[in-house]
Structure formats: structure tokens, C-alpha cells
Design a protein around this motif. Structure first.
Motif, PDB file in Angstrom:
ATOM      1  N   LEU A 178       6.153 -46.699  59.866  1.00 32.50           N
ATOM      2  CA  LEU A 178       6.562 -47.799  60.784  1.00 32.50           C
ATOM      3  C   LEU A 178       5.540 -48.692  60.888  1.00 32.50           C
ATOM      4  O   LEU A 178       4.280 -48.181  61.079  1.00 32.50           O
ATOM      5  N   PHE A 179       5.522 -50.057  60.244  1.00 30.35           N
ATOM      6  CA  PHE A 179       4.346 -50.770  60.280  1.00 30.35           C
ATOM      7  C   PHE A 179       4.163 -51.269  61.821  1.00 30.35           C
ATOM      8  O   PHE A 179       3.120 -51.762  62.170  1.00 30.35           O
ATOM      9  N   ASN A 180       5.187 -51.774  62.650  1.00 24.09           N
ATOM     10  CA  ASN A 180       4.984 -51.961  64.152  1.00 24.09           C
ATOM     11  C   ASN A 180       6.261 -51.696  64.884  1.00 24.09           C
ATOM     12  O   ASN A 180       7.263 -51.154  64.202  1.00 24.09           O
ATOM     13  N   ASN A 181       6.102 -51.929  66.103  1.00 21.85           N
ATOM     14  CA  ASN A 181       7.124 -51.329  67.086  1.00 21.85           C
ATOM     15  C   ASN A 181       8.096 -52.333  67.665  1.00 21.85           C
ATOM     16  O   ASN A 181       8.545 -52.403  68.643  1.00 21.85           O
ATOM     17  N   ASP A 182       8.247 -53.734  66.631  1.00 25.34           N
ATOM     18  CA  ASP A 182       9.028 -54.536  66.992  1.00 25.34           C
ATOM     19  C   ASP A 182      10.706 -54.108  66.801  1.00 25.34           C
ATOM     20  O   ASP A 182      10.714 -53.253  66.116  1.00 25.34           O
ATOM     21  N   ASN A 183      11.692 -54.942  67.405  1.00 25.66           N
ATOM     22  CA  ASN A 183      13.026 -54.467  67.611  1.00 25.66           C
ATOM     23  C   ASN A 183      13.625 -54.392  65.909  1.00 25.66           C
ATOM     24  O   ASN A 183      14.282 -53.571  65.449  1.00 25.66           O
ATOM     25  N   LYS A 184      13.181 -55.353  65.217  1.00 25.48           N
ATOM     26  CA  LYS A 184      13.712 -55.558  63.727  1.00 25.48           C
ATOM     27  C   LYS A 184      13.302 -54.193  62.979  1.00 25.48           C
ATOM     28  O   LYS A 184      13.811 -53.539  62.151  1.00 25.48           O
ATOM     29  N   GLN A 185      11.985 -53.909  63.092  1.00 29.11           N
ATOM     30  CA  GLN A 185      11.519 -52.589  62.561  1.00 29.11           C
ATOM     31  C   GLN A 185      12.099 -51.365  62.974  1.00 29.11           C
ATOM     32  O   GLN A 185      12.486 -50.142  62.168  1.00 29.11           O
ATOM     33  N   LEU A 186      12.255 -51.154  64.361  1.00 21.24           N
ATOM     34  CA  LEU A 186      12.834 -49.925  64.900  1.00 21.24           C
ATOM     35  C   LEU A 186      14.350 -49.777  64.341  1.00 21.24           C
ATOM     36  O   LEU A 186      15.027 -48.791  64.514  1.00 21.24           O
ATOM     37  N   ASN A 187      15.140 -51.157  64.282  1.00 23.41           N
ATOM     38  CA  ASN A 187      16.582 -51.100  63.897  1.00 23.41           C
ATOM     39  C   ASN A 187      16.535 -50.475  62.372  1.00 23.41           C
ATOM     40  O   ASN A 187      17.412 -49.878  61.977  1.00 23.41           O
ATOM     41  N   ILE A 188      15.639 -50.830  61.641  1.00 21.36           N
ATOM     42  CA  ILE A 188      15.670 -50.304  60.456  1.00 21.36           C
ATOM     43  C   ILE A 188      15.273 -48.820  60.071  1.00 21.36           C
ATOM     44  O   ILE A 188      16.060 -47.930  59.631  1.00 21.36           O
ATOM     45  N   LEU A 189      14.237 -48.471  61.296  1.00 13.74           N
ATOM     46  CA  LEU A 189      13.945 -47.105  61.446  1.00 13.74           C
ATOM     47  C   LEU A 189      15.263 -46.279  61.895  1.00 13.74           C
ATOM     48  O   LEU A 189      15.697 -45.313  61.252  1.00 13.74           O
ATOM     49  N   LYS A 190      16.022 -46.864  62.696  1.00 21.47           N
ATOM     50  CA  LYS A 190      17.316 -46.125  63.327  1.00 21.47           C
ATOM     51  C   LYS A 190      18.436 -45.912  62.076  1.00 21.47           C
ATOM     52  O   LYS A 190      19.002 -44.662  61.986  1.00 21.47           O
ATOM     53  N   ASN A 191      18.473 -46.879  61.399  1.00 17.27           N
ATOM     54  CA  ASN A 191      19.682 -46.940  60.321  1.00 17.27           C
ATOM     55  C   ASN A 191      19.345 -46.167  59.114  1.00 17.27           C
ATOM     56  O   ASN A 191      20.087 -45.269  58.466  1.00 17.27           O
ATOM     57  N   ARG A 192      18.174 -46.324  58.620  1.00 21.44           N
ATOM     58  CA  ARG A 192      17.539 -45.325  57.324  1.00 21.44           C
ATOM     59  C   ARG A 192      17.025 -44.074  57.693  1.00 21.44           C
ATOM     60  O   ARG A 192      16.944 -43.443  56.674  1.00 21.44           O
ATOM     61  N   LEU A 193      16.563 -43.842  58.956  1.00 28.58           N
ATOM     62  CA  LEU A 193      15.955 -42.670  59.071  1.00 28.58           C
ATOM     63  C   LEU A 193      16.495 -41.704  60.153  1.00 28.58           C
ATOM     64  O   LEU A 193      17.098 -40.829  60.086  1.00 28.58           O
ATOM     65  N   MET A 194      16.697 -42.244  61.565  1.00 25.33           N
ATOM     66  CA  MET A 194      17.192 -41.666  62.674  1.00 25.33           C
ATOM     67  C   MET A 194      18.760 -41.081  62.494  1.00 25.33           C
ATOM     68  O   MET A 194      18.908 -39.876  62.770  1.00 25.33           O
ATOM     69  N   ILE A 195      19.414 -41.914  62.118  1.00 26.40           N
ATOM     70  CA  ILE A 195      21.113 -41.715  61.978  1.00 26.40           C
ATOM     71  C   ILE A 195      21.069 -40.825  60.981  1.00 26.40           C
ATOM     72  O   ILE A 195      22.152 -39.647  61.156  1.00 26.40           O
ATOM     73  N   PRO A 196      20.549 -41.036  59.430  1.00 23.38           N
ATOM     74  CA  PRO A 196      20.851 -39.647  58.870  1.00 23.38           C
ATOM     75  C   PRO A 196      20.367 -38.309  59.218  1.00 23.38           C
ATOM     76  O   PRO A 196      20.839 -37.454  58.989  1.00 23.38           O
ATOM     77  N   ILE A 197      19.071 -38.399  59.870  1.00 19.50           N
ATOM     78  CA  ILE A 197      18.547 -37.220  60.457  1.00 19.50           C
ATOM     79  C   ILE A 197      19.489 -36.614  61.364  1.00 19.50           C
ATOM     80  O   ILE A 197      19.754 -35.393  61.525  1.00 19.50           O
ATOM     81  N   ILE A 198      20.188 -37.105  62.320  1.00 14.62           N
ATOM     82  CA  ILE A 198      20.763 -36.926  63.448  1.00 14.62           C
ATOM     83  C   ILE A 198      22.311 -36.177  62.771  1.00 14.62           C
ATOM     84  O   ILE A 198      22.729 -35.141  63.068  1.00 14.62           O
ATOM     85  N   LYS A 199      22.852 -36.847  61.484  1.00 13.83           N
ATOM     86  CA  LYS A 199      23.980 -36.397  60.867  1.00 13.83           C
ATOM     87  C   LYS A 199      23.660 -35.028  60.213  1.00 13.83           C
ATOM     88  O   LYS A 199      24.314 -34.119  60.168  1.00 13.83           O
ATOM     89  N   THR A 200      22.204 -35.052  59.753  1.00  8.43           N
ATOM     90  CA  THR A 200      21.771 -33.696  58.995  1.00  8.43           C
ATOM     91  C   THR A 200      21.667 -32.441  60.156  1.00  8.43           C
ATOM     92  O   THR A 200      22.224 -31.494  59.717  1.00  8.43           O
ATOM     93  N   LEU A 201      21.285 -32.898  61.392  1.00 13.86           N
ATOM     94  CA  LEU A 201      21.037 -31.985  62.406  1.00 13.86           C
ATOM     95  C   LEU A 201      22.472 -31.408  62.839  1.00 13.86           C
ATOM     96  O   LEU A 201      22.917 -30.112  63.014  1.00 13.86           O
ATOM     97  N   ASN A 202      23.590 -32.498  62.864  1.00 15.35           N
ATOM     98  CA  ASN A 202      24.787 -31.935  63.227  1.00 15.35           C
ATOM     99  C   ASN A 202      25.631 -31.033  62.005  1.00 15.35           C
ATOM    100  O   ASN A 202      26.262 -29.928  62.540  1.00 15.35           O
ATOM    101  N   GLN A 203      24.980 -31.098  60.887  1.00 17.51           N
ATOM    102  CA  GLN A 203      25.613 -30.058  60.049  1.00 17.51           C
ATOM    103  C   GLN A 203      25.050 -28.864  60.066  1.00 17.51           C
ATOM    104  O   GLN A 203      25.678 -27.712  59.863  1.00 17.51           O
ATOM    105  N   LEU A 204      23.757 -28.835  60.481  1.00 21.37           N
ATOM    106  CA  LEU A 204      23.221 -27.711  60.454  1.00 21.37           C
ATOM    107  C   LEU A 204      23.782 -27.006  61.980  1.00 21.37           C
ATOM    108  O   LEU A 204      24.070 -25.754  61.944  1.00 21.37           O
ATOM    109  N   HIS A 205      23.985 -27.493  62.980  1.00 20.65           N
ATOM    110  CA  HIS A 205      24.521 -27.156  64.449  1.00 20.65           C
ATOM    111  C   HIS A 205      25.829 -26.728  64.153  1.00 20.65           C
ATOM    112  O   HIS A 205      26.580 -25.805  64.708  1.00 20.65           O
TER     113      HIS A 205
END
Length: 499
Positions: free
Chosen positions: A126-153
Motif C-alpha cells: 500500500l503506497f499510502n493510506n488515502d481513500n483511493k488507495q484503500l478502495n483499490i486495496l478493498k476491491n483487489r485484495l480484501m474482498i477476494p480474500i474474504i471470499k476465499t475464507l468463506n470457501q474454507l469456512h
């Protein structure tokens, strides 16, 4: 176990297929290597090899410790063989002779190692903690990992820890890939922290408190906490190791530190709901996390849809019950055809298939005095975050004027989903076996609410298969079953005086 570059593993199948290239790193209980596949069709292909490290095992009961470590690797490999696309691909598991480490002679020919493939990629940044970077983080990283965890669960499995170094971003698909499979565990295999069996378990720096509690239980909320720590690793980078140390992996002032980061919404609230010490106070599963990160309008639409589904479900249940009633009873039901909105309905127990199943048996005999009542809501609240309660059986001795459709039984059925079993004293054991036997083959967890002086309760606690069950006994009375391991709870904490 140590190898030199160029060593070929002489496995028990005599394939001699895997040649050591170099060691990648050493952990407390395992080493990771690059190995070359010498099979003609696969020559020069490189894979990963995981071998066990026995140097830190205790001298006392060493044979058992060696066996436990090998069993842990087999369990992790078995979970890996579900062939999830977001975890390493298992290639082979081999046995060979170990002449290096101290162990029983009978164990030397049973050394085990796992060969697997990890997709290439880069560590997320993550280059900085601004809203734009965090939204990219959410869509490209957090949501896919959340879906991954759901498959494990969905397979009742947790990963427990998500170190930043164990997640790679695939250069082609741009999706996250998780390599930290050694901490995979079936939820109901964990019966609380035991330092003597702390093998291939997560570091507390990356995991939740319950993974290290003697009475802890692993649930999807365990991975919720791990994901909260993963997000902080991405945000804090090198500063993370100052926030979480092995001496203080669960800092008491964590919320204050999160607030001091001054992250844009919804991230402070998201982290707060991930990193609560009490698992009951967190997001309970991946679905709740995913909904939270959706736009507000989408959250409102989902909430409204769920309310409508609850209302329709309650109306359907009421109609089905009315169909089974005699006309004389229907005429007394003045609210027939009317349904309260979902938000007016009492909270009902819903099964959660992501949690380990546990049979709940309440034997309502000698539990309460005449002026007392059992607090079913408190009882459920203690366990429904840890187990999927099924079956739910409520046994009560039949009285002269017992009405199976009285308001009390209606409450137990509608709110708690209990099946009411009325029995004559002479039929008590017969009723117990008739209702429970269909579930015995799959039964691993039993929650028993019963007085120790009641004969059917004593009979159940001396069942031939009970040694294979994990028992939670909410009890009254003094009798103790011989040679039975169980977790005892004082039933009086769930009993209140009637007003």
C-alpha cells in the motif's frame, strides 16, 4: 532433517524422484526447500518440499511428539488436497528413512515430507493510506480474500493466521494467493490450547486469542481476527512488528492505536469489528465482512430483503401449523392470517452450517424448582457462536394435563428450534435412543443439559461411543461418570427465580 544440495530423497516407493536444490528457510518445526523433479517427463521443474524439524521437540515423551508432528503434517496435507485454487497445489507426499534425528527405531522408516507448488507473485503493498488507495486495496485484495475464507469456512476449516509474506498477488490474474497452509485446521479438531501439542500452529502475532486459550474454540470469527491483523500488516508494513510482539500479541490499547491512524471510513470501524478480543463481538463470518464493505445503498437493500424473507418465512410456518390444527383450535386463534413485521419477531435460532455440529440434549427433570426457570436464551448464547446446534432435543416427562401445543412448548419450538419429546417414565430410555441414534454415526460434539441423578442422563454418559465425543455438560447433582473426560459448566448460572 538436514540435506545437502544435490541429495536425492530415497523414498519408500524407490522412485528417487526429488533432488534437493537449496533450503529456502527454517521454522521451529519444519524446513522449506527447493526441489527438482527428476522424472523424465518433468525434468528440471522446481517445486517446494516441506520436511519436519525435530530439534525443538522435548526429550520427554519424544516418540509421542514425533508422531504428533507427523500427524499434524498429514492433517494439513489432507486439507490442502481439497484443491482450492487459492492455496498451494499438493504434488506428492512421501515417506523415507530418517537416520539423523533422535527417535524410536520403529519411527525411522516413517519420515514424511510434502511436495507442493506455489503460484508466483508479489507481496501486496500500500503506497499510502488515502481513500483511493484503500478502495483499490478493498476491491483487489480484501474482498477476494474474504471470499476465499468463506470457501474454507464452508468446509468447516480455518487458516488461523494470514502473515503478509504468505500472500502473493498473481501477476496474470491479479488475485491473491495464500501459501500459509500449515496452520489449516478443522474447527472441531481443536479442543483448546495445549503447549504439548503446539505443532504447525500459528504465531500469536498473526492469530486470534482463542487459538491460545485452554478453553478456546475455532470458528469463522477466528479468521476474521486474522484478517484484521493482515490488513494492519498491509497498512503498517515494518511498523507492524512494533504493534504486535510475541510478548504482547494482543495489546490492550489496540483500538486507540487504530484511531490514531486516522484512516478514512469505513476502515476504523471495520478493524474494530475484526479485532475484538471476544469472538462474539466480532464479525461472525466472511459474509458479514463482505456486506459491511459494500456501499450503503447495497447494505440497505440486503437488510430489507432479509427482513422480507424473515416475515415470509414466519408467515409460512404459521400457516403450516394452522393447517395441522383442528377447526376448534383454529377458531380461537384470533391472529390467524396476520403476521408481525420481521423486526417485531423474537430472535430465532438459525443453524449455521459453517460451524461444527453439536447435539443439544436438554433433559428437563430435576433441573429447576417450582419457582425457578431455565434461561434458554442465555444457554443458547453461550454455544451458538461455537457450534451448529443440531439436533436440538428437549425431553420432558409427560404429565396428566400436558398440552404439546402450550405457549411454553411453542416458544421452545419457534424461537429455539427445539424438538419436544414427551415420554412416560417407563419409556424414557427408549425415547432417548429413538431420537438420538440417527445422529450417532456423525456425532462428535455433545452439549448435555441434565441432572446427574437422572437415570437416562447417567445412561447417556456411559454410552459405548462417548469416548469419541467432546462433551459439554451443564449439570446439577453430584454423581460423576467413571473415566469420562468432559467440560463441566455450572447450570445454576442459567437459572433465574420467577418473578
Amino acid at each position: 532433517m538436514k540435506f545437502k544440495e544435490g541429495d536425492v530423497l530415497n523414498d519408500n516407493r524407490r522412485e528417487c524422484r526429488w533432488r534437493i536444490k537449496k533450503i529456502l528457510f527454517e521454522q521451529a518445526y519444519f524446513n522449506l526447500w527447493w526441489v527438482e523433479d527428476t522424472a523424465p517427463i518433468m525434468k528440471n521443474r522446481l517445486f517446494h518440499l516441506l520436511t519436519l524439524n525435530y530439534e525443538k521437540l522435548p526429550d520427554q515423551d519424544r516418540a509421542m511428539a514425533v508422531g504428533t508432528l507427523r500427524e499434524s503434517l498429514y492433517n494439513a496435507a489432507q486439507l490442502l488436497c481439497a484443491n482450492y485454487t487459492f492455496l498451494p497445489e499438493p504434488i506428492d507426499i512421501i515417506k523415507f528413512r530418517n537416520d539423523q534425528d533422535a527417535m524410536e527405531p520403529s519411527q525411522r522408516d516413517q519420515e514424511v515430507a510434502l511436495i507442493f507448488h506455489i503460484s508466483p507473485g508479489s507481496t501486496p503493498k500500500l503506497f499510502n493510506n488515502d481513500n483511493k488507495q484503500l478502495n483499490i486495496l478493498k476491491n483487489r485484495l480484501m474482498i477476494p480474500i474474504i471470499k476465499t475464507l468463506n470457501q474454507l469456512h464452508n468446509h468447516k476449516t480455518v487458516i488461523q493466521a494470514i502473515p503478509l509474506g504468505s500472500v502473493n498477488i498473481n501477476p496474470v490474474t491479479k488475485t491473491p494467493f495464500m501459501s500459509g497452509f500449515t496452520t489449516l485446521m478443522k474447527m472441531d479438531r481443536f479442543v483448546g490450547y495445549n503447549p504439548n501439542t503446539l505443532i504447525l500452529r500459528p504465531s500469536p502475532v498473526f492469530a486470534a486469542p482463542e487459538s491460545f486459550a485452554p478453553d478456546g474454540r475455532l470458528t469463522p470469527a477466528t479468521d476474521v481476527y486474522a484478517l484484521g491483523k493482515f490488513l494492519l500488516q498491509v497498512i503498517l508494513q515494518t511498523e507492524y512488528n512494533r504493534w504486535f510482539t510475541t510478548a504482547d500479541p494482543f495489546p490492550a490499547d489496540l483500538q486507540n492505536r487504530i484511531n490514531a491512524l486516522k484512516l478514512p471510513e469505513p476502515w476504523p470501524r471495520f478493524l474494530s469489528l475484526c479485532l475484538q478480543v471476544d469472538p462474539k463481538e466480532r464479525f461472525q463470518n466472511a459474509t458479514e465482512m463482505e456486506i459491511f464493505l459494500k456501499p450503503q445503498a447495497e447494505q440497505e437493500r440486503i437488510k430489507k430483503s432479509r427482513q422480507e424473507q424473515a416475515t415470509n418465512r414466519h408467515a409460512s410456518q404459521q400457516q403450516n401449523r394452522n393447517k395441522s390444527k383442528p377447526e376448534s383450535v383454529k377458531s380461537k386463534n384470533y391472529t390467524q392470517g396476520k403476521t408481525k413485521p420481521a423486526y417485531h419477531q423474537p430472535r430465532r435460532y438459525r443453524e449455521n452450517p459453517q460451524l461444527p455440529n453439536a447435539a443439544l440434549i436438554i433433559w428437563d427433570e430435576l433441573l429447576t424448582d417450582k419457582d425457578q426457570k431455565l434461561m434458554f436464551q442465555d444457554l443458547y448464547r453461550k454455544f451458538f457462536y461455537q457450534y451448529n446446534l443440531t439436533p436440538r432435543l428437549f425431553f420432558q416427562k409427560k404429565q396428566k394435563n400436558t398440552d404439546s401445543d402450550n405457549p411454553f412448548f411453542k416458544l421452545l419450538r419457534d424461537t429455539f428450534g427445539l424438538k419436544i419429546i414427551l415420554f412416560e417414565p417407563a419409556q424414557a430410555l427408549q425415547k432417548l435412543h429413538h431420537e438420538l441414534d440417527p445422529y450417532l454415526k456423525e456425532l462428535k460434539n455433545l452439549i448435555l443439559v441434565g441432572h446427574s441423578d437422572v437415570y437416562p442422563v447417567q445412561t447417556l454418559l456411559q454410552h459405548p461411543d462417548i469416548a469419541n465425543w467432546q462433551i459439554q455438560w451443564l449439570r446439577k447433582g453430584q454423581w460423576n461418570p467413571p473415566k469420562l473426560q468432559y467440560r463441566q459448566h455450572d447450570l445454576t448460572q442459567f437459572i433465574r427465580n420467577k418473578k
